[in-house]
Design a protein around this motif. Structure first.
Motif, PDB file in Angstrom:
ATOM      1  N   ALA B 364      52.758 124.319 103.404  1.00 59.91           N
ATOM      2  CA  ALA B 364      54.320 124.525 104.550  1.00 59.91           C
ATOM      3  C   ALA B 364      53.937 124.733 106.001  1.00 59.91           C
ATOM      4  O   ALA B 364      54.832 123.962 106.432  1.00 59.91           O
ATOM      5  CB  ALA B 364      55.040 125.363 103.139  1.00 59.91           C
ATOM      6  N   VAL B 365      53.147 125.715 106.279  1.00 69.34           N
ATOM      7  CA  VAL B 365      53.580 126.055 107.473  1.00 69.34           C
ATOM      8  C   VAL B 365      52.425 124.527 108.349  1.00 69.34           C
ATOM      9  O   VAL B 365      53.343 124.395 109.672  1.00 69.34           O
ATOM     10  CB  VAL B 365      52.651 127.315 107.641  1.00 69.34           C
ATOM     11  CG1 VAL B 365      52.544 127.003 109.327  1.00 69.34           C
ATOM     12  CG2 VAL B 365      52.873 128.597 106.926  1.00 69.34           C
ATOM     13  N   PHE B 366      51.660 124.365 107.719  1.00 68.32           N
ATOM     14  CA  PHE B 366      51.187 123.265 108.082  1.00 68.32           C
ATOM     15  C   PHE B 366      52.162 121.767 108.252  1.00 68.32           C
ATOM     16  O   PHE B 366      52.653 120.969 109.783  1.00 68.32           O
ATOM     17  CB  PHE B 366      49.997 121.977 107.128  1.00 68.32           C
ATOM     18  CG  PHE B 366      49.233 121.049 107.835  1.00 68.32           C
ATOM     19  CD1 PHE B 366      47.640 121.797 108.790  1.00 68.32           C
ATOM     20  CD2 PHE B 366      49.276 120.516 107.814  1.00 68.32           C
ATOM     21  CE1 PHE B 366      47.676 120.576 109.077  1.00 68.32           C
ATOM     22  CE2 PHE B 366      48.632 119.059 107.980  1.00 68.32           C
ATOM     23  CZ  PHE B 366      47.932 119.174 108.820  1.00 68.32           C
ATOM     24  N   VAL B 367      52.703 121.896 107.279  1.00 65.69           N
ATOM     25  CA  VAL B 367      53.287 120.603 107.124  1.00 65.69           C
ATOM     26  C   VAL B 367      54.973 121.231 108.904  1.00 65.69           C
ATOM     27  O   VAL B 367      55.163 120.301 109.347  1.00 65.69           O
ATOM     28  CB  VAL B 367      54.697 120.108 106.341  1.00 65.69           C
ATOM     29  CG1 VAL B 367      55.727 119.478 106.215  1.00 65.69           C
ATOM     30  CG2 VAL B 367      53.878 119.765 104.799  1.00 65.69           C
ATOM     31  N   GLY B 368      55.735 121.901 109.108  1.00 63.32           N
ATOM     32  CA  GLY B 368      56.857 122.317 109.670  1.00 63.32           C
ATOM     33  C   GLY B 368      55.900 122.203 110.716  1.00 63.32           C
ATOM     34  O   GLY B 368      56.807 121.377 112.399  1.00 63.32           O
TER      35      GLY B 368
END
Lengths: 188, 640
Positions: B364-368
């Motif tokens: 999730a952090v990566f996508v953001g």
């Protein structure tokens, strides 16, 4: 196909995104110049219209622009108003390098059109221009406080070039880290 | 002379790293013991020359040698000695050299402590580490050499960025790099195992302590960075979901998953290919972070001077190292089979869920973090992703994770045997809920929706983490470092959740406009600006405010916030006045001059904020204690 290939596949996609990212990085438009990142060549030339000598050593310790121009150069006429505009901001000194020109014509040009330069050095034989790697006027160099050439623009100066390539490279004079705007008035 | 020495030793370091990787990988592959035994001397040589090179740069800084361009650009003769040293890693070139040095220091540690490992395996690990060294040293040497001369020399330097003139930030990068680079050790172990096509429980036992120590460094590095942001950036925030913060947080999340997955692989021989993948991913994300910070593809407050040529170099390096490892993985991972099974409520399945949730959070952090880049690459325009995305998306997998941990730390391997602890766990939950009620209704009034959930989960985990040590102590059972370390780390996680919940729920902040003698009110707190004076530091002058803080009419603090003007860089910096009290911080920062003698003053009261960093420290401490457990130190022979 095995599922263990999946991570490599995802990585490949990521690499493509990063590759495009680099291509689009804002700094991609740097025009290669052998001088960028190198110390600016020192010079000593007569100040236009006088017998005084101008020594580039006097510029040490501050950021400055060096603009190469001549009355024989039509594009120089085109960028002149922009140069005046820049001079008006008084952000940093602008040195004119009057290149292979006639003193009288150059002085007349500055008198009629306005003088954006803090100092204009007359390079009558073009020797200094050779040191600086000039291959056609107008050219504008940005030199930092350590005396290193930071950027060189070939062609007339435009507002876009100025803000994107020059202003962006200048040091910020005040920090942007002072918090959000004031929300309320005086207390109690 | 000193710069040339540094430059020369840097070249030697590259050559030594090349030798190290060649002998380490080719020796075992071609079965030449004489090559294999050359690896350790090569590591020593690389360590010595890299140390000399870094030492040369430090010397240039200490001696104010402004004929070195990097020194001239990042230091100043008025800069205090501590910051002249930390200025070495204050910008891109020097920080890369520090990276390379920490990498070779880790490598040396592996070389010294791997004598009990099979010789070909140890050589391969060192060979892979050598390959990473080659990449970093070549990157430094060819695109980012800190030893270039400036001719003529500058009369004085341009000074270190005032933001970086801070003790926490002097230590933050070395800690962070020690964490990043430590994950390279786990990566190298994974690559060596894949090259040999063999991965057993002994492998996991070798890899575990290295990974845990690296993770501890990373935890401390991130916490220091966050602490610094809190008191130095002047608005009292401690986490911004900035791309660069995320770049350090993603390896931490995956590294956390890795240390748990390694536990399963060590104890039960399961999750083998998954553990390998995590080891590759954790280090890959560290490298990706390096790429994002230094290539200029993402805009961030932390960005180093961006340079596409450098970006290209790192990208090529990423492709070789990560691409190579993932190709190896696709080829070798199918060979690694785990036969054993496990029951649903066993520790294995708890750790499986732990891993899934952590990786989901990291994703999730990566996508953001990557979304703005992807959107730009596809020509969809610029996109900015902030708290509105990160907060909920990160909380979604994290909250269940905390609940899972509270129960999971008591589960047994292979079979679900919760019954003997069920009572204690429920008791801890009950106590946690009761304490939550006390906090929400008694100590601080009011609550947001997530407040009681955060408190209850955090307190439950804290209490639950103590069950095992207390139980062992009462029954006079052995208390291994593994047990103590695990308890402390999970206690730290629980405390972390509780303190973040308090900060996010009960922070009271407001901007006041005050002239000298005036006071402003924020609920029961009153802030009075008693005076303004000018003070002078070594390389700055400052306007210092004196602010008296009253709570319900009683004085609770006297603070001296400063607004500093650093002479050389002509930068204004806020230095917040912070009064640390038990259970809360009172924070006052001087803002802008509003004219007519008035100044904006940012006033905050943040409960439990210090415990956020203390909790991170506890987690790291737990990791270090667990990593020094006896079973990692014992030699293969039971006698030793």
């Amino acid at each position: 196909m095995n599922r263990f290939l999946l991570p490599a596949g995802v990585f490949l996609l990521l690499v493509m995104v990063l590759f495009v990212g680099i291509q689009r990085a804002p700094q991609k438009t740097v025009i290669p110049s052998a001088l960028i990142g190198k110390p600016a060549p020192a010079f000593s030339l007569p100040v236009l219209g006088t017998t005084e000598e101008f020594d580039s050593a006097s510029l040490r310790g501050q950021w400055y622009l060096l603009n190469v121009w001549g009355t024989w150069c039509p594009e120089c006429r085109n960028e002149h108003d922009m140069l005046l505009e820049i001079a008006r901001t008084e952000l940093l000194p602008m040195i004119g390098l009057n290149w292979k020109d006639d003193d009288a014509a150059a002085l007349e040009w500055l008198r009629v059109l306005g003088d954006p330069y803090d100092v204009t050095a007359a390079d009558r034989e073009g020797r200094v221009a050779i040191d600086w790697g000039v291959y056609g006027a107008p050219e504008t160099f940005l030199v930092n406080d350590l005396g290193v050439v930071v950027y060189k623009h070939v062609g007339p100066m435009t507002p876009e070039i100025w803000s994107r390539e020059f202003l962006a490279r200048l040091p910020k004079t005040s920090a942007g880290a002072s918090g959000a705007p004031i929300a309320i008035g005086a207390g109690s | 002379m000193i710069a040339e020495l540094g430059h020369f030793t840097l070249i030697l370091a590259l050559l030594a790293a090349l030798a190290q990787s060649f002998f380490g990988l080719a020796g075992p592959a071609m079965d030449r013991p004489s090559w294999t035994s050359t690896v350790r001397p090569a590591v020593w040589v690389q360590f010595l020359v890299t140390t000399l090179s870094l030492g040369a740069l430090v010397t240039a800084f200490v001696n104010n040698d402004f004929s070195v361009e990097y020194v001239a650009a990042n230091s100043n003769s008025a800069l205090p000695l501590l910051y002249r040293v930390s200025a070495v890693w204050g910008a891109h070139e020097g920080s890369l050299l520090l990276w390379a040095w920490i990498l070779v220091a880790w490598t040396l540690a592996v070389a010294l402590l791997s004598r009990s490992l099979p010789e070909p395996f140890a050589a391969r690990v060192l060979g892979v580490l050598g390959l990473i060294s080659v990449g970093f040293l070549a990157f430094t040497l060819f695109t980012s050499n800190p030893f270039l001369r400036l001719d003529p020399a500058a009369p004085d330097g341009r000074d270190l960025n005032p933001l970086l003139q801070d003790p926490a930030l002097a230590v933050h990068p070395p800690m962070l790099y020690a964490g990043y680079v430590g994950l390279a050790v786990a990566f190298a172990f994974a690559c060596a195992a894949m090259i040999e096509g063999r991965l057993d429980q002994a492998w996991a036992r070798w890899t575990r302590p290295w990974t845990t120590v690296a993770w501890a460094f990373l935890s401390i590095g991130i916490a220091l960075g966050s602490w610094w942001a809190y008191y130095e950036l002047g608005w009292g925030g401690y986490w911004f979901w900035d791309p660069v913060e995320n770049a350090s947080f993603m390896p931490w999340l995956v590294g956390t998953a890795l240390i748990h997955s390694l536990a399963v692989t060590e104890k039960r021989g399961l999750f083998k290919s998954w553990t390998l993948l995590l080891a590759i991913m954790a280090f890959s994300l560290s490298l990706l972070g390096t790429f994002l910070v230094r290539s200029g593809v993402l805009v961030s407050v932390h960005s180093f001077a961006a340079d596409p040529a450098r970006g290209m170099f790192i990208l090529a390096f990423l492709v070789i190292i990560i691409g190579g490892a993932l190709t190896l993985y696709a080829w070798r991972a199918p060979l690694l089979r785990s036969e054993a099974g496990f029951e649903f409520t066993s520790r294995e399945s708890f750790l499986l869920f732990n891993n899934i949730l952590l990786v989901v959070a990291a994703a999730a952090v990566f996508v953001g973090t990557m979304a703005p880049l992807i959107s730009d690459a596809l020509g969809l325009g610029t996109l900015s992703v902030g708290r509105q995305y990160f907060d909920p998306v990160f909380l979604l997998p994290s909250l269940p994770l905390v609940a899972l941990a509270a129960v999971g730390i008591h589960s047994g391997w292979k079979k679900g045997r919760l019954s003997d602890r069920r009572q204690s766990i429920l008791l801890a939950l009950l106590a946690g809920v009761l304490l939550t009620l006390v906090l929400v209704l008694g100590v601080w009034e009011g609550a947001k929706i997530l407040t009681p959930i955060g408190f209850a989960l955090g307190l439950w985990l804290m209490l639950s983490a103590l069950i095992d040590p207390i139980d062992r102590w009462r029954r006079k059972l052995s208390m291994t470092r593994a047990v103590i370390g695990m308890a402390i780390a999970h206690l730290g996680l629980g405390l972390f959740v509780v303190s973040i919940t308090a900060v996010e729920s009960y922070t009271r902040e407001r901007d006041l406009a005050l002239a000298v003698g005036e006071s402003g009110r924020v609920d029961e707190f009153e802030y009075r600006l008693e005076g303004l004076s000018t003070v002078e530091g070594p390389n700055y002058d400052a306007l210092r405010g004196e602010v008296r803080v009253f709570e319900n009419g009683k004085q609770v603090g006297l603070l001296y916030p400063e607004k500093r003007n650093y002479w050389v860089q002509r930068q204004m910096m806020t230095e917040a006045g912070i009064e640390m009290q038990i259970g809360r911080d009172i924070f006052v920062a001087l803002g802008e001059d509003l004219g007519a003698g008035r100044w904006s003053v940012r006033a905050q009261v943040r409960p439990l904020i210090n415990y956020v960093w203390f909790a991170a420290f506890l987690m790291a401490l737990g990791g270090v204690i667990a990593a020094t457990d006896r079973r990692y130190r014992s030699r293969p022979e039971p006698a030793a």
